[in-house]
Scaffold this active site. Sequence first.
Site, PDB file in Angstrom:
ATOM      1  N   ASP A 365       0.878  -1.160   0.000  1.00 44.18           N
ATOM      2  CA  ASP A 365       0.000   0.000   0.000  1.00 44.18           C
ATOM      3  C   ASP A 365       0.923   1.219   0.000  1.00 44.18           C
ATOM      4  O   ASP A 365       2.066   1.131   0.454  1.00 44.18           O
ATOM      5  CB  ASP A 365      -0.882  -0.023   1.252  1.00 44.18           C
ATOM      6  CG  ASP A 365      -1.649   1.274   1.424  1.00 44.18           C
ATOM      7  OD1 ASP A 365      -2.340   1.683   0.483  1.00 44.18           O
ATOM      8  OD2 ASP A 365      -1.531   1.879   2.501  1.00 44.18           O
ATOM      9  N   LYS A 366       0.456   2.337  -0.500  1.00 42.60           N
ATOM     10  CA  LYS A 366       1.306   3.534  -0.529  1.00 42.60           C
ATOM     11  C   LYS A 366       1.258   4.297   0.791  1.00 42.60           C
ATOM     12  O   LYS A 366       2.243   4.383   1.521  1.00 42.60           O
ATOM     13  CB  LYS A 366       0.901   4.474  -1.672  1.00 42.60           C
ATOM     14  CG  LYS A 366       1.784   5.738  -1.750  1.00 42.60           C
ATOM     15  CD  LYS A 366       1.295   6.704  -2.796  1.00 42.60           C
ATOM     16  CE  LYS A 366       0.073   7.468  -2.340  1.00 42.60           C
ATOM     17  NZ  LYS A 366       0.356   8.392  -1.203  1.00 42.60           N
ATOM     18  N   THR A 367       0.072   4.831   1.098  1.00 44.03           N
ATOM     19  CA  THR A 367      -0.058   5.738   2.230  1.00 44.03           C
ATOM     20  C   THR A 367       0.183   5.025   3.558  1.00 44.03           C
ATOM     21  O   THR A 367      -0.527   4.095   3.911  1.00 44.03           O
ATOM     22  CB  THR A 367      -1.451   6.400   2.240  1.00 44.03           C
ATOM     23  OG1 THR A 367      -1.689   6.986   0.965  1.00 44.03           O
ATOM     24  CG2 THR A 367      -1.545   7.462   3.323  1.00 44.03           C
ATOM     25  N   THR A 512      -2.809   1.548  -4.629  1.00 47.06           N
ATOM     26  CA  THR A 512      -3.199   2.716  -3.837  1.00 47.06           C
ATOM     27  C   THR A 512      -4.507   3.313  -4.339  1.00 47.06           C
ATOM     28  O   THR A 512      -4.856   3.170  -5.512  1.00 47.06           O
ATOM     29  CB  THR A 512      -2.086   3.791  -3.881  1.00 47.06           C
ATOM     30  OG1 THR A 512      -2.492   4.930  -3.123  1.00 47.06           O
ATOM     31  CG2 THR A 512      -1.794   4.237  -5.318  1.00 47.06           C
ATOM     32  N   GLY A 513      -5.198   3.960  -3.430  1.00 46.29           N
ATOM     33  CA  GLY A 513      -6.412   4.677  -3.811  1.00 46.29           C
ATOM     34  C   GLY A 513      -6.103   6.088  -4.267  1.00 46.29           C
ATOM     35  O   GLY A 513      -6.994   6.838  -4.666  1.00 46.29           O
ATOM     36  N   LYS A 540      -9.512  -3.657  -4.027  1.00 46.88           N
ATOM     37  CA  LYS A 540      -8.124  -4.027  -3.709  1.00 46.88           C
ATOM     38  C   LYS A 540      -7.951  -5.533  -3.581  1.00 46.88           C
ATOM     39  O   LYS A 540      -6.986  -6.110  -4.084  1.00 46.88           O
ATOM     40  CB  LYS A 540      -7.674  -3.333  -2.420  1.00 46.88           C
ATOM     41  CG  LYS A 540      -7.245  -1.890  -2.619  1.00 46.88           C
ATOM     42  CD  LYS A 540      -6.512  -1.354  -1.394  1.00 46.88           C
ATOM     43  CE  LYS A 540      -5.935   0.021  -1.680  1.00 46.88           C
ATOM     44  NZ  LYS A 540      -5.123   0.532  -0.565  1.00 46.88           N
ATOM     45  N   ASP A 559      -1.595  -0.697   5.921  1.00 49.23           N
ATOM     46  CA  ASP A 559      -1.849  -0.222   7.278  1.00 49.23           C
ATOM     47  C   ASP A 559      -3.252   0.331   7.486  1.00 49.23           C
ATOM     48  O   ASP A 559      -3.641   0.628   8.611  1.00 49.23           O
ATOM     49  CB  ASP A 559      -0.846   0.875   7.652  1.00 49.23           C
ATOM     50  CG  ASP A 559      -1.159   2.207   6.969  1.00 49.23           C
ATOM     51  OD1 ASP A 559      -1.620   2.184   5.801  1.00 49.23           O
ATOM     52  OD2 ASP A 559      -0.957   3.256   7.592  1.00 49.23           O
ATOM     53  N   ASP A 563      -7.130  -1.552   3.452  1.00 48.97           N
ATOM     54  CA  ASP A 563      -6.230  -2.653   3.096  1.00 48.97           C
ATOM     55  C   ASP A 563      -6.685  -3.987   3.680  1.00 48.97           C
ATOM     56  O   ASP A 563      -6.169  -5.037   3.285  1.00 48.97           O
ATOM     57  CB  ASP A 563      -4.808  -2.365   3.601  1.00 48.97           C
ATOM     58  CG  ASP A 563      -4.235  -1.085   3.022  1.00 48.97           C
ATOM     59  OD1 ASP A 563      -4.437  -0.847   1.824  1.00 48.97           O
ATOM     60  OD2 ASP A 563      -3.600  -0.319   3.772  1.00 48.97           O
TER      61      ASP A 563
END
Length: 669
Positions: A365-367, A512-513, A540, A559, A563
């Site tokens: 995940d990115k964030t 990522t969103g 996802k 996180d 997710d």
Amino acid sequence: MEHSHSNHENEHEMEKKSGGHDHHHMIADFKRRFWICLVLTIPIIFLTPHIQHILGIQDFVGFYGDSYVLFFLSSVVYFYGGYPFFNGMYDELKSRMPGMMTLVAVAITTAYIYSSAVVFGLKGEIFFLELVTLIDIMLLGHWLEMRSVMGASRALQELVKLLPSSAHKIMPDGETMEVPLEKLEVGDQVLVKPGEKIPADGQIIQGETNIDESMLTGESEPAYKKVGEDVIGGSINVDGSIQVEILKTEKDSFLSQVISLVEEAQAGKSKTQNLADRFAMYLTIIALTAGFITLVVWMVISGQDLAFSLERAVTVMVTTCPHALGLAIPLVVAVSTALSASNGLLIRNRTSFEKARNINAIIFDKTGTLTQGKFGVTDVISLDDKFDSEEILKYAASLEAYSEHPIANGVAAELEDHFPVENFKSIPGKGVEGIVQGKNVKIVSSGYLKELGFDFDDKRVDELFSQGKSTVFVIFDEQVRGAIALADIIRPESKETVARFKEIGIKCLMITGDKNQVAEWVSQEIGLDQYFAEVLPQDKAQKVKEIQEQGLVVAMTGDGINDAPALAQADVGIAIGAGTDVAIETADIILVRSNPLDALYIIQLARSTYRKMVENLIWGAGYNIFAIPLAAGVLSAYGIILTPAMGAVLMSASTIIVAVNSRFLRMEK
């Protein structure tokens, strides 16, 4: 009080549904049985004839009828300590998959029946000591094993906790009343103050604000919302008071859909059979076959009597079930679990952890995972030769220090020394303004800049937009003096993490969103193989499934609540420890330090752990290859025959080797 009681009941029901209570009960049961049987084993040791002979204490501890006392104590251990294995054997045979439980049950039953017959008159040696120590070791092994295995996921309970306990309902007379969440109905209107959570999915009917949806959607930047726009239950109202009309409650809500996705992904996760159980299945067949052949050969071919032939057969049966096999897996698991915990890696699901050795693709995940989940200044551009970038940043930081907006916090945090500010004013969704050093300073969005009538062309600013960075403009003396770009700060470890994963042949992807431009910028910065942007939370898990369908064994690291379904769908779900409780409860492994590099360490540890398991099983197999023929009496013509006492010594030696080998497991970094 009513709401609290209701929440407690809901959590209790979910725990029952997930099997969490049963899991803890089983751990306690194995622990209790182990300690009771261990205590009873002490007198059994001293009452065993060949132990008395070895220690030379038969004249001190022997007494009339001691064999009956030995029989009684051993019977208690057999029935009480052996019960879980009889129960397990029933389940294994019912599913036509005999394994460790069947092997243990057959061995202890054979030893018990034969030894009992010897006590009551049959000629031969007793195996009570081998019987009870085998039960002790197996109980200990299962206890250690279950302690390291994840109990049922509490993710659903954590999702419930995400919502506020009450809401400010607007009554017909215009007054507000605090009501429990479950009392809200579709069509009700609620007041949501700054800093509060949205109580349910709905639509803004009055006011405007910024909504932090990062834990729900993965979008790092707070979303500006005005009248007519939808809001999600569980998201956080950042800076303005709004009135919301409830559109969805309970099972129709966004969170309920996430719950369903988590349940579906967890239910569909494959249950790989334990390596030792597969080994034990073949060993069970070997034990039964070897025992039967031994009995037939000695009676029919060699012409020995029943007592001798039966003793050889029983010796084979007991010897075939080595203590080392019972500890081969649990000891390594216990060591690796302790080792990982001391390094900030918490293993919740052992089966998935073992599967991590086969990972050939990892999705981030990115964030909050590859990035820190908070805004920081990446670029400051002067658009006027009279002011350098440092001056522009100081004016902006001074003014933004009075705002609570996350972007403002990112700008303000860049400098500790600020100018004094007068007449500060917030322009919701557009910017801020105030008097700084006698100048009327505005910090505004690009959209508001156009509303004010400013228009300019600058390639540097265009590049910032192309990277998806949040860009604000600094205006004073009625001129645009500069532009400040902010982005979700990339973790310093992320680039090294990706590089080292690639070195060991693991493909690195990101879901990522966030916007495509942002995802592309992050991907290029850290060297990802592939990325998927603007992926909705409900999609996802499907995206993970698509990647799995390419034949890849996939790990997912994230996180946020968004997710959770993907973490459950992945072959191995890895949660960043600083994330939400929901992500943590859904994951198989938790990285306490919130360092993506730890995901690499956990996969390396999984490979080392599996290698130790195989080594231990080889020792167990080696013991059997050596001991079974001797127990069957193949060298009896040369006067070499394995006695029960010697079998016990070999079992002990094999167990010690396995224990020592397990302790050599190390964390590779």
